[in-house]
Design a protein around this motif. Structure first.
Motif, mmCIF file in Angstrom:
data_model
loop_
_atom_site.group_PDB
_atom_site.id
_atom_site.type_symbol
_atom_site.label_atom_id
_atom_site.label_comp_id
_atom_site.label_asym_id
_atom_site.label_seq_id
_atom_site.Cartn_x
_atom_site.Cartn_y
_atom_site.Cartn_z
ATOM 1 N N LYS A 70 0.897 -1.000 -0.007
ATOM 2 C CA LYS A 70 0.179 -0.016 -0.529
ATOM 3 C C LYS A 70 1.012 1.208 0.423
ATOM 4 C CE LYS A 70 -3.699 -2.283 3.011
ATOM 5 N NZ LYS A 70 -4.195 -2.639 4.128
ATOM 6 N N GLU A 71 2.275 0.991 0.005
ATOM 7 C CA GLU A 71 2.798 2.267 0.012
ATOM 8 C C GLU A 71 3.823 2.183 -0.670
ATOM 9 O OE1 GLU A 71 4.917 2.490 4.462
ATOM 10 O OE2 GLU A 71 2.354 2.704 4.845
ATOM 11 N N PHE A 72 4.157 3.738 -1.540
ATOM 12 C CA PHE A 72 5.116 3.332 -2.697
ATOM 13 C C PHE A 72 5.582 4.991 -2.593
ATOM 14 C CE2 PHE A 72 0.629 1.636 -3.988
ATOM 15 C CZ PHE A 72 1.129 0.634 -4.729
ATOM 16 N N ASP A 73 7.410 4.592 -3.367
ATOM 17 C CA ASP A 73 7.679 6.430 -3.694
ATOM 18 C C ASP A 73 7.830 6.548 -4.815
ATOM 19 O OD1 ASP A 73 10.344 7.565 -2.112
ATOM 20 O OD2 ASP A 73 11.463 6.843 -3.738
ATOM 21 N N VAL A 74 7.313 7.840 -4.500
ATOM 22 C CA VAL A 74 7.129 8.764 -6.174
ATOM 23 C C VAL A 74 8.598 9.706 -6.029
ATOM 24 C CG1 VAL A 74 5.686 10.418 -7.718
ATOM 25 C CG2 VAL A 74 5.208 8.361 -6.248
ATOM 26 N N ASN A 75 8.956 9.514 -7.511
ATOM 27 C CA ASN A 75 10.134 11.130 -7.198
ATOM 28 C C ASN A 75 9.993 11.982 -8.151
ATOM 29 O OD1 ASN A 75 12.280 9.548 -5.407
ATOM 30 N ND2 ASN A 75 11.879 8.271 -5.973
ATOM 31 N N LEU A 76 9.419 12.960 -8.496
ATOM 32 C CA LEU A 76 9.962 14.172 -8.812
ATOM 33 C C LEU A 76 10.869 14.705 -9.754
ATOM 34 C CD1 LEU A 76 8.111 15.930 -11.313
ATOM 35 C CD2 LEU A 76 7.661 17.433 -9.147
ATOM 36 N N ALA A 77 11.330 14.937 -10.661
ATOM 37 C CA ALA A 77 13.195 15.053 -11.126
ATOM 38 C C ALA A 77 12.560 16.438 -11.907
ATOM 39 C CB ALA A 77 13.996 14.062 -11.743
ATOM 40 N N LEU A 78 13.356 17.510 -11.758
ATOM 41 C CA LEU A 78 13.403 18.889 -12.169
ATOM 42 C C LEU A 78 14.354 18.706 -12.207
ATOM 43 C CD1 LEU A 78 10.488 20.010 -9.819
ATOM 44 C CD2 LEU A 78 10.132 19.379 -12.114
ATOM 45 N N ASN A 79 14.963 19.128 -14.318
ATOM 46 C CA ASN A 79 16.094 19.911 -14.586
ATOM 47 C C ASN A 79 16.289 20.763 -15.299
ATOM 48 O OD1 ASN A 79 17.810 17.617 -13.179
ATOM 49 N ND2 ASN A 79 17.305 16.042 -15.105
ATOM 50 N N ALA A 80 16.685 22.018 -14.682
ATOM 51 C CA ALA A 80 16.856 23.155 -15.218
ATOM 52 C C ALA A 80 17.946 24.104 -15.614
ATOM 53 C CB ALA A 80 15.621 24.369 -14.811
ATOM 54 N N LYS A 81 18.574 24.230 -17.149
ATOM 55 C CA LYS A 81 19.490 24.500 -17.447
ATOM 56 C C LYS A 81 19.139 26.030 -18.321
ATOM 57 C CE LYS A 81 24.019 22.880 -20.048
ATOM 58 N NZ LYS A 81 23.935 21.887 -20.894
ATOM 59 N N ALA A 82 19.915 27.483 -17.980
ATOM 60 C CA ALA A 82 20.293 28.690 -18.500
ATOM 61 C C ALA A 82 21.179 28.766 -19.149
ATOM 62 C CB ALA A 82 19.444 29.502 -17.294
ATOM 63 N N SER A 83 21.017 28.889 -20.185
ATOM 64 C CA SER A 83 22.145 29.121 -21.525
ATOM 65 C C SER A 83 21.810 30.701 -22.040
ATOM 66 C CB SER A 83 22.428 27.987 -21.977
ATOM 67 O OG SER A 83 22.012 26.887 -21.575
ATOM 68 N N PHE A 84 23.298 30.802 -22.578
ATOM 69 C CA PHE A 84 23.398 32.695 -22.678
ATOM 70 C C PHE A 84 24.053 33.001 -24.163
ATOM 71 C CE2 PHE A 84 23.612 36.810 -23.931
ATOM 72 C CZ PHE A 84 22.603 37.478 -24.001
ATOM 73 N N ASP A 87 27.133 29.966 -23.219
ATOM 74 C CA ASP A 87 27.635 30.010 -21.871
ATOM 75 C C ASP A 87 26.623 29.464 -21.364
ATOM 76 O OD1 ASP A 87 30.691 30.961 -22.449
ATOM 77 O OD2 ASP A 87 29.227 33.104 -21.915
ATOM 78 N N VAL A 88 27.207 28.085 -20.198
ATOM 79 C CA VAL A 88 25.478 27.775 -19.365
ATOM 80 C C VAL A 88 26.049 28.814 -17.814
ATOM 81 C CG1 VAL A 88 25.186 25.913 -17.532
ATOM 82 C CG2 VAL A 88 26.029 25.603 -20.219
ATOM 83 N N LEU A 89 24.245 29.356 -17.496
ATOM 84 C CA LEU A 89 24.604 30.386 -16.462
ATOM 85 C C LEU A 89 24.487 30.169 -15.254
ATOM 86 C CD1 LEU A 89 22.658 33.142 -18.504
ATOM 87 C CD2 LEU A 89 24.944 32.931 -18.128
ATOM 88 N N PHE A 90 23.567 28.428 -15.120
ATOM 89 C CA PHE A 90 23.099 28.137 -14.426
ATOM 90 C C PHE A 90 22.625 26.698 -14.471
ATOM 91 C CE2 PHE A 90 19.407 30.083 -13.386
ATOM 92 C CZ PHE A 90 18.697 29.590 -14.316
ATOM 93 N N ASN A 91 22.563 25.260 -13.754
ATOM 94 C CA ASN A 91 22.466 23.787 -13.883
ATOM 95 C C ASN A 91 21.655 23.480 -12.541
ATOM 96 O OD1 ASN A 91 21.538 21.398 -14.586
ATOM 97 N ND2 ASN A 91 23.063 20.903 -14.964
ATOM 98 N N VAL A 92 20.697 23.919 -11.856
ATOM 99 C CA VAL A 92 19.998 23.399 -11.178
ATOM 100 C C VAL A 92 18.817 22.071 -11.493
ATOM 101 C CG1 VAL A 92 17.696 24.320 -11.444
ATOM 102 C CG2 VAL A 92 18.512 24.236 -9.367
#
Length: 169
Positions: A70-84, A87-92
């Motif tokens: 009756k129990e479940f582990d649910v994972n939500l993966a979010l990746n965000a990469k900002a580039s200009f 050049d990569v400004l940030f990657n989270v």
């Protein structure tokens, strides 16, 4: 007498007074950050103002694993990469999890619950973590738009059916 009526009101019962159906429930038992990474490889140069907005590439993935019947582990993966330019400004990167107890639902409702409803409950918390990570990294907070998990689920099911047809052929 009034107390006894109050306890059993709304409970489906058979002729012997015992409950005949289990009420369906979805409970969040725990929420947690499984993995969080923020990188700004060009800092401090990446923090300077620019005349146009950077390109931001966002990806989302949902995984679910049973912990018990009756129990479940649910994972939500979010990746965000900002580039200009180049050049990569940030990657989270964030993997935000939740442990859910699911009872009383028919088997055919389990996948939609795990891949639509559970991530829908986790998303606001994950969104806030991403916004704070980018803000703490020196950038404006990245406020992710709401995600249509039902559409994601339907697309994944269609892809799986296509893949199964290709394997059979």
């Amino acid at each position: 007498m009034a107390e006894k009526e109050k306890e059993t009101a709304g409970t489906p019962t058979g002729g012997n007074g015992n409950a005949t159906a289990t009420q369906a429930s979805l409970n969040v038992l725990a929420q947690y950050v499984k993995d969080l990474s923020f990188e700004s490889p060009g800092a401090p140069n990446s923090l300077r103002g620019r005349d146009k907005a950077p390109g931001i590439n966002i990806s989302v993935n949902v995984n679910a694993n049973p912990l018990s019947e009756k129990e479940f582990d649910v994972n939500l993966a979010l990746n965000a990469k900002a580039s200009f330019d180049k050049d990569v400004l940030f990657n989270v990167e964030l993997v935000y999890g939740g442990v859910f107890r699911i009872e009383g639902f028919p088997q055919e409702h389990m996948l939609p619950l795990l891949f639509i409803e559970c991530p829908r409950l986790l998303f606001p918390f994950a969104r806030q973590i991403v916004a704070e990570a980018t803000r703490n990294g020196g950038f404006p907070p990245l406020m992710l738009d709401p995600i249509d998990f039902a559409q994601m689920f339907q697309q994944k099911m269609a892809e799986d059916q296509t893949a199964a047809k290709v394997k059979v052929s």
